[in-house]
Scaffold this motif. Structure first.
Motif, PDB file in Angstrom:
ATOM      1  N   VAL A   1      -8.990   0.294  -2.680  1.00  0.00           N
ATOM      2  CA  VAL A   1     -10.130   0.049  -2.510  1.00  0.00           C
ATOM      3  C   VAL A   1     -10.753  -0.843  -3.744  1.00  0.00           C
ATOM      4  O   VAL A   1     -11.360  -1.872  -3.552  1.00  0.00           O
TER       5      VAL A   1
ATOM      6  N   MET B   1     -11.242   3.759   4.200  1.00  0.00           N
ATOM      7  CA  MET B   1     -10.737   5.004   3.282  1.00  0.00           C
ATOM      8  C   MET B   1      -9.825   6.140   4.154  1.00  0.00           C
ATOM      9  O   MET B   1      -9.029   6.610   3.987  1.00  0.00           O
TER      10      MET B   1
ATOM     11  N   ILE C   1     -19.405  -0.623   0.505  1.00  0.00           N
ATOM     12  CA  ILE C   1     -18.064  -0.011   0.453  1.00  0.00           C
ATOM     13  C   ILE C   1     -17.779   0.945  -0.590  1.00  0.00           C
ATOM     14  O   ILE C   1     -17.126   1.939  -0.271  1.00  0.00           O
TER      15      ILE C   1
ATOM     16  N   SER D   1     -16.988   4.683   0.244  1.00  0.00           N
ATOM     17  CA  SER D   1     -15.398   5.326   0.098  1.00  0.00           C
ATOM     18  C   SER D   1     -15.347   6.576  -0.339  1.00  0.00           C
ATOM     19  O   SER D   1     -14.238   7.282  -0.266  1.00  0.00           O
ATOM     20  N   TRP D   2     -16.192   7.099  -1.104  1.00  0.00           N
ATOM     21  CA  TRP D   2     -16.277   8.150  -1.725  1.00  0.00           C
ATOM     22  C   TRP D   2     -16.304   9.513  -0.634  1.00  0.00           C
ATOM     23  O   TRP D   2     -15.830  10.486  -0.775  1.00  0.00           O
TER      24      TRP D   2
ATOM     25  N   SER E   1      -5.041   5.169  -2.559  1.00  0.00           N
ATOM     26  CA  SER E   1      -6.031   4.728  -1.551  1.00  0.00           C
ATOM     27  C   SER E   1      -7.047   4.214  -2.631  1.00  0.00           C
ATOM     28  O   SER E   1      -7.578   3.212  -2.168  1.00  0.00           O
ATOM     29  N   ALA E   2      -7.847   4.948  -3.414  1.00  0.00           N
ATOM     30  CA  ALA E   2      -8.645   4.515  -4.227  1.00  0.00           C
ATOM     31  C   ALA E   2      -8.612   3.278  -4.964  1.00  0.00           C
ATOM     32  O   ALA E   2      -9.264   2.276  -5.125  1.00  0.00           O
TER      33      ALA E   2
ATOM     34  N   GLY F   1     -16.360   0.990   4.414  1.00  0.00           N
ATOM     35  CA  GLY F   1     -15.756   1.678   3.307  1.00  0.00           C
ATOM     36  C   GLY F   1     -15.196   3.168   3.986  1.00  0.00           C
ATOM     37  O   GLY F   1     -14.168   3.708   3.540  1.00  0.00           O
ATOM     38  N   SER F   2     -16.034   3.771   4.501  1.00  0.00           N
ATOM     39  CA  SER F   2     -15.741   5.047   5.047  1.00  0.00           C
ATOM     40  C   SER F   2     -14.564   5.131   6.060  1.00  0.00           C
ATOM     41  O   SER F   2     -13.717   5.841   5.782  1.00  0.00           O
TER      42      SER F   2
END
Length: 372
Positions: A162, A145, A16, A20-21, A158-159, A141-142
């Motif tokens: 997570v 986000m 995740i 997420s990045w 959002s960050a 994760g992707s």
């Protein structure tokens, strides 16, 4: 078993956190006004941070044990993710990515070393299932986000959301990690240079990671310019590969227990090589997609099996052995796509991908190392 559940969740956390990045990259590019060349250089910082931190992670797990290293580095991942949204320049973004990559790299080594301990404790293959949760984490994760951003949530918010979810995993599962499985006296030993077999395992991981990097960076290019796919559909190749790999890993422990680690490496590498040959030799789009599915299925369980083998090597602590193997593997993922691009420039992209297939055949011939 609580240690197994905790290990699954930390693999999920790693997937995740890393994925997420990806949806945040366009926002960083637009906010900082980066051109493609500058963005490419900045993005390399994450990989360099991970590779640089992995040898240190081996020492730390050997000295302090996997539980403490997972706990601290997991917290650092939670801190690092929001920092990526606050960078005021390309230099600060690069620094934040170095920090983020280093934290993920330490988590990666420690969680795999802990997974080896859990396997030993359980007496059965479990590594593929752990890596399957990493793949699931990548999808969660992707997608998660992207969903937050699409709903209009601010980037930093959002960050933080997570990171809060990841923090819950770290705080609730930390106490369930094994303190140390010290059945050989190696965990307290003085650092030793890893054996030749560890470096061979690292080379085999390098090849498999290179193949995965080739799929990530070149599959869409291949489908677009060598098979005439519409740009909007060119990403189907990597999607097919990713789904096949995730499914293969979630079923991998049962398959490994049935056929053995050596067969997993030997047959899996040949199947992945066949996938590259099929995609490049036949001039039809569906054949290319089928080939990429074969690459995903074939490669899915090789790295987990090699990591397990590294953790069993005599004379080297599991943390140091896995740090060595993981560092070499990530080096392949970093340098491999560039090497493929250079080979494609000298010849063609299909021939360059055939070169990856040839290296996978070499992996197959070395499969007996997984027995040790």
């Amino acid at each position: 078993m609580k240690p197994a559940r905790a290990t699954r969740l930390i693999f999920l956390l790693s997937g995740i956190g890393m994925a997420s990045w990806a949806p945040m990259v366009p926002y960083a590019k637009a906010r900082l006004g980066l051109d493609d060349a500058t963005l490419g250089l900045v993005l390399l910082c994450m990989g360099f941070g991970a590779v640089a931190a992995m040898p240190l992670a081996g020492f730390l797990t050997n000295r302090y044990g996997n539980r403490d290293v997972i706990g601290v580095s997991g917290l650092l991942v939670c801190v690092a993710l929001p920092l990526l949204t606050c960078a005021s320049s390309a230099y600060w973004l690069g620094a934040a990515l170095l920090f983020f990559g280093a934290a993920l790299g330490v988590v990666d080594v420690a969680m795999n070393a802990h997974a080896v301990d859990v396997e030993k404790h359980a007496g059965k293959p479990m590594m593929s299932g752990f890596h399957g949760l990493f793949s699931v984490g990548g999808l969660v994760g992707s997608a998660g986000m992207a969903a937050l951003l699409r709903a209009g949530a601010p980037l930093t918010g959002s960050a933080l959301a997570v990171s809060a979810a990841l923090l819950v995993i770290v705080m609730t599962q930390w106490k369930h990690f094994l303190v140390r499985l010290d059945d050989s006296g190696q965990s307290h030993s003085i650092f030793r240079v890893p054996s030749a077999s560890v470096f061979l395992l690292g080379f085999l991981c390098l090849v498999v990671f290179l193949a995965e990097g080739a799929m990530l960076d070149w599959s869409a290019v291949f489908l677009r310019f060598s098979r005439g796919f519409d740009p909007s559909l060119a990403g189907l190749g990597y999607a097919a590969f990713s789904i096949a790999m995730a499914c293969g890993r979630l079923l991998g422990d049962r398959i490994t227990a049935s056929v053995g680690a050596v067969t997993i490496v030997r047959v899996g590498a040949l199947l992945a090589a066949l996938g590259f040959f099929l995609a490049t030799a036949l001039p039809w789009g569906p054949a290319a997609l089928l080939g990429f599915v074969l690459v995903g299925i074939g490669a899915s369980n090789i790295v987990p099996v090699l990591f397990s083998a590294a953790g069993r090597q005599p004379g080297t602590s599991p943390g140091i052995a896995i740090a060595t193997v993981t560092s070499l593997g990530y080096a392949g993922m970093l340098a491999g796509p560039a090497a493929i691009g250079f080979a494609a420039h000298l010849s063609s992209l299909p021939l360059a991908l055939c070169g990856v297939a040839a290296l996978l055949v070499v992996v197959s011939t070395c499969a007996s190392i997984a027995r040790r």
